[in-house]
Design an enzyme around this catalytic site. Structure first.
Site, PDB file in Angstrom:
ATOM      1  N   GLN A   1     -21.330  71.927 120.928  1.00 33.88           N
ATOM      2  CA  GLN A   1     -20.168  73.041 120.747  1.00 33.88           C
ATOM      3  C   GLN A   1     -19.447  72.978 119.414  1.00 33.88           C
ATOM      4  OE1 GLN A   1     -18.969  75.980 123.141  1.00 33.88           O
ATOM      5  NE2 GLN A   1     -18.784  76.092 121.267  1.00 33.88           N
TER       6      GLN A   1
ATOM      7  N   ASP B   1     -24.209  83.927 130.270  1.00 30.56           N
ATOM      8  CA  ASP B   1     -23.591  82.910 129.414  1.00 30.56           C
ATOM      9  C   ASP B   1     -22.593  82.432 130.217  1.00 30.56           C
ATOM     10  OD1 ASP B   1     -23.251  81.844 126.925  1.00 30.56           O
ATOM     11  OD2 ASP B   1     -22.005  83.395 126.041  1.00 30.56           O
TER      12      ASP B   1
ATOM     13  N   HIS C   1     -23.677  78.564 130.582  1.00 29.29           N
ATOM     14  CA  HIS C   1     -23.153  77.363 130.531  1.00 29.29           C
ATOM     15  C   HIS C   1     -22.632  76.633 131.814  1.00 29.29           C
ATOM     16  CE1 HIS C   1     -22.842  77.686 125.894  1.00 29.29           C
ATOM     17  NE2 HIS C   1     -23.080  78.846 126.261  1.00 29.29           N
TER      18      HIS C   1
ATOM     19  N   GLU D   1     -23.138  83.936 116.319  1.00 28.49           N
ATOM     20  CA  GLU D   1     -22.389  84.652 117.205  1.00 28.49           C
ATOM     21  C   GLU D   1     -20.990  84.978 116.920  1.00 28.49           C
ATOM     22  OE1 GLU D   1     -21.295  82.262 120.965  1.00 28.49           O
ATOM     23  OE2 GLU D   1     -20.805  84.134 122.074  1.00 28.49           O
TER      24      GLU D   1
ATOM     25  N   HIS E   1     -27.661  78.739 119.642  1.00 26.53           N
ATOM     26  CA  HIS E   1     -26.508  79.777 119.463  1.00 26.53           C
ATOM     27  C   HIS E   1     -26.546  80.168 117.990  1.00 26.53           C
ATOM     28  CE1 HIS E   1     -25.148  78.289 123.428  1.00 26.53           C
ATOM     29  NE2 HIS E   1     -24.325  79.373 123.465  1.00 26.53           N
TER      30      HIS E   1
ATOM     31  N   HIS F   1     -29.695  81.848 130.075  1.00 20.30           N
ATOM     32  CA  HIS F   1     -28.712  81.461 129.250  1.00 20.30           C
ATOM     33  C   HIS F   1     -27.390  81.341 129.842  1.00 20.30           C
ATOM     34  CE1 HIS F   1     -26.967  80.945 124.909  1.00 20.30           C
ATOM     35  NE2 HIS F   1     -25.733  80.894 125.807  1.00 20.30           N
TER      36      HIS F   1
HETATM   37  N1  17E Z   1     -19.678  78.401 123.451  1.00 12.64           N
HETATM   38  C1  17E Z   1     -20.114  79.384 122.415  1.00 12.64           C
HETATM   39  O1  17E Z   1     -19.925  78.723 121.346  1.00 12.64           O
HETATM   40  N2  17E Z   1     -20.497  80.442 122.510  1.00 12.64           N
HETATM   41  C2  17E Z   1     -20.262  81.185 124.046  1.00 12.64           C
HETATM   42  N3  17E Z   1     -20.701  82.130 124.157  1.00 12.64           N
HETATM   43  C3  17E Z   1     -19.813  80.139 124.992  1.00 12.64           C
HETATM   44  C4  17E Z   1     -19.652  78.860 124.797  1.00 12.64           C
HETATM   45  C5  17E Z   1     -19.751  80.644 126.113  1.00 12.64           C
HETATM   46 FE   FE2 Z   2     -23.731  80.638 125.174  1.00 11.43          FE
END
Ligand code: 17E
Ligand code: FE2
Length: 422
Positions: free
Chosen positions: A159, A316, A66, A220, A217, A64
């Site tokens: 995103q 990440d 980006h 989070e 995702h 994982h």
């Molecule tokens: N975008 C997101 O939604 N969550 C993350 N941890 C990262 C990007 C790095």
């Molecule tokens: Fe991520």
């Protein structure tokens, strides 16, 4: 009797097996493949390396990251609050002036850094909530450019939410047509709970229609009411897609009350969804609205592993709006998981190593190319360590990286010389 020939012979490596004690043996590699493994081989090799009983491991798997935002830290500004949401705002500004060249240059630079530290399999998210799909197109080109030494998977990651703006759903489907490997999502950041549920239904629909993997995702956030994992699990149970589905981050799982968490753990046993935790970043992003006690905000790695779920670990980010640190070293990730999740028992420490190797390979569905076995592509690394524990404790140097049978990099470990009194 004639002596067999090979390109590369590794002598006296201590081979780590996933489920058996390590063994010292020789490994012969020819035309990109492992051709023999035995206590003593007599092949005539173009190149022979004496490993002196250092460990030989299948490569690290970065499950994982980006890559589209990697190495942009400070552009246009640093994340001062340290929250996920400020990171998203900064990235929204930065992504306005992405170019394909910019994405490719930073991604390849990052992949080289990773490869030199033993990572040969990477799953990267690419932001597809940007109208020209520059991040995605750049990473798809990179996937092709590096394929002789690195396996890169690309996830279509919305995103700003699939339903956060009117164009995003179509952009997701466009990304699938352009050839992404994995369908992503961000249900906890959709505008409403209902949109979040709907986004997961849509992700499963697209994955089935285009025959792709899923990596979302999920939850989070520290909100104990963020409960999209249950929606993913329900979809996985009903569709039978279990092992093709991954829930990334799931940090709210840390905050669920135990009555709910235990029930969910039971549901998880009915499917084989993969989990990815990103302990380096989530230990810094989460808990930001707490005073004291301050939650750790990393998902229940130990309990998921104890229950037999497939858990892997990722960075990440490397130097981006969410995390200004990171080098690509998977032993840093394993070490952080070990600390934050209190996995200090001997089997638990070994498990943390397995989470950055075999478990990641399972999540990525690359097991046919992965593992030290005759007939498999010769992808392996040599660490200056004698066990998984030793490797994690000392962040052991990756002495040799062998990709598709070729020596890709050599690292000379730093040496200190005592000059004080005896
Ligand atoms: N975008 C997101 O939604 N969550 C993350 N941890 C990262 C990007 C790095
Ligand atoms: Fe991520």
């Amino acid at each position: 009797m004639s002596v067999p020939a090979c390109d590369l012979l590794l002598r006296r490596g201590k081979i780590l097996w996933q489920n058996a004690p390590a063994e010292i043996a020789d490994i012969a590699i020819d035309q990109g493949q492992i051709v023999a493994i035995a206590p003593q081989l007599n092949h005539a090799a173009q190149l022979e390396l004496d490993l002196q009983e250092q460990i030989v491991s299948p490569p690290f798997v970065e499950s994982h990251i980006h890559l589209d935002s990697a190495l942009t830290v400070g552009e246009p500004r640093w994340n001062q609050t340290g929250t996920l949401f400020e990171g998203i705002e900064i990235w929204r500004e930065r992504k306005q002036n992405l170019t394909i060249e910019d994405v490719k240059q930073r991604a390849i630079e990052t992949l080289k850094q990773q490869a030199m530290q033993g990572v040969l399999f990477v799953r990267s998210h690419a932001d597809v909530s940007e109208k020209n799909l520059v991040a995605l197109k750049g990473l798809l080109e990179v996937r092709d450019l590096v394929k002789d030494w690195m396996t890169l998977q690309v996830v279509a990651f919305p995103q700003d939410g699939i339903y956060g703006s009117p164009d995003n759903e179509a952009l997701m489907e466009e990304a699938l047509k352009l050839g992404v490997d994995v369908v992503g999502g961000i249900p906890h950041y959709e505008l409403t709970r209902e949109d979040g549920v709907r986004s997961i239904d849509r992700i499963f629909e697209l994955a089935q229609q285009y025959d792709r993997l899923i990596d979302v995702h999920c939850d989070e956030i520290d909100d104990d009411q963020s409960r999209f994992l249950e929606v993913i699990v329900a979809n996985a149970i009903r569709s039978g897609m279990g092992s093709r589905v991954t829930a990334s981050h799931t940090t709210a799982f840390h905050s669920y009350n135990n009555a709910y968490a235990f029930k969910l753990m039971g549901f998880l046993q009915r499917t084989s969804v993969n989990f990815i935790a990103n302990p380096l970043i989530n230990i810094t992003l989460q808990g930001r609205t707490d005073t004291y006690p301050k939650r750790r905000g990393v998902t229940r790695v130990k309990e998921l592993w104890q229950q037999g779920q497939n858990v892997s670990l990722g960075h990440d980010c490397i130097c981006d709006p969410w995390y200004s640190l990171g080098t690509g070293n998977m032993l840093d990730v394993a070490s952080m998981a070990l600390h934050v999740c209190q996995m200090t028992g001997t089997e638990e420490m070994n498990a943390c190593y397995n989470m950055v190797t075999w478990h990641g390979a399972k999540t990525l569905h690359v097991e046919d190319q992965y593992g030290i076995e005759v007939g498999k592509p010769a992808n392996l690394i040599v660490l200056e360590a004698d066990s998984r524990y030793d490797a994690i404790r000392r962040r052991a140097a990756v002495r040799y990286v062998i990709s598709r049978g070729k020596l890709l990099s050599i690292t000379e470990p730093a040496r200190s010389h005592w000059k004080g009194e005896a």
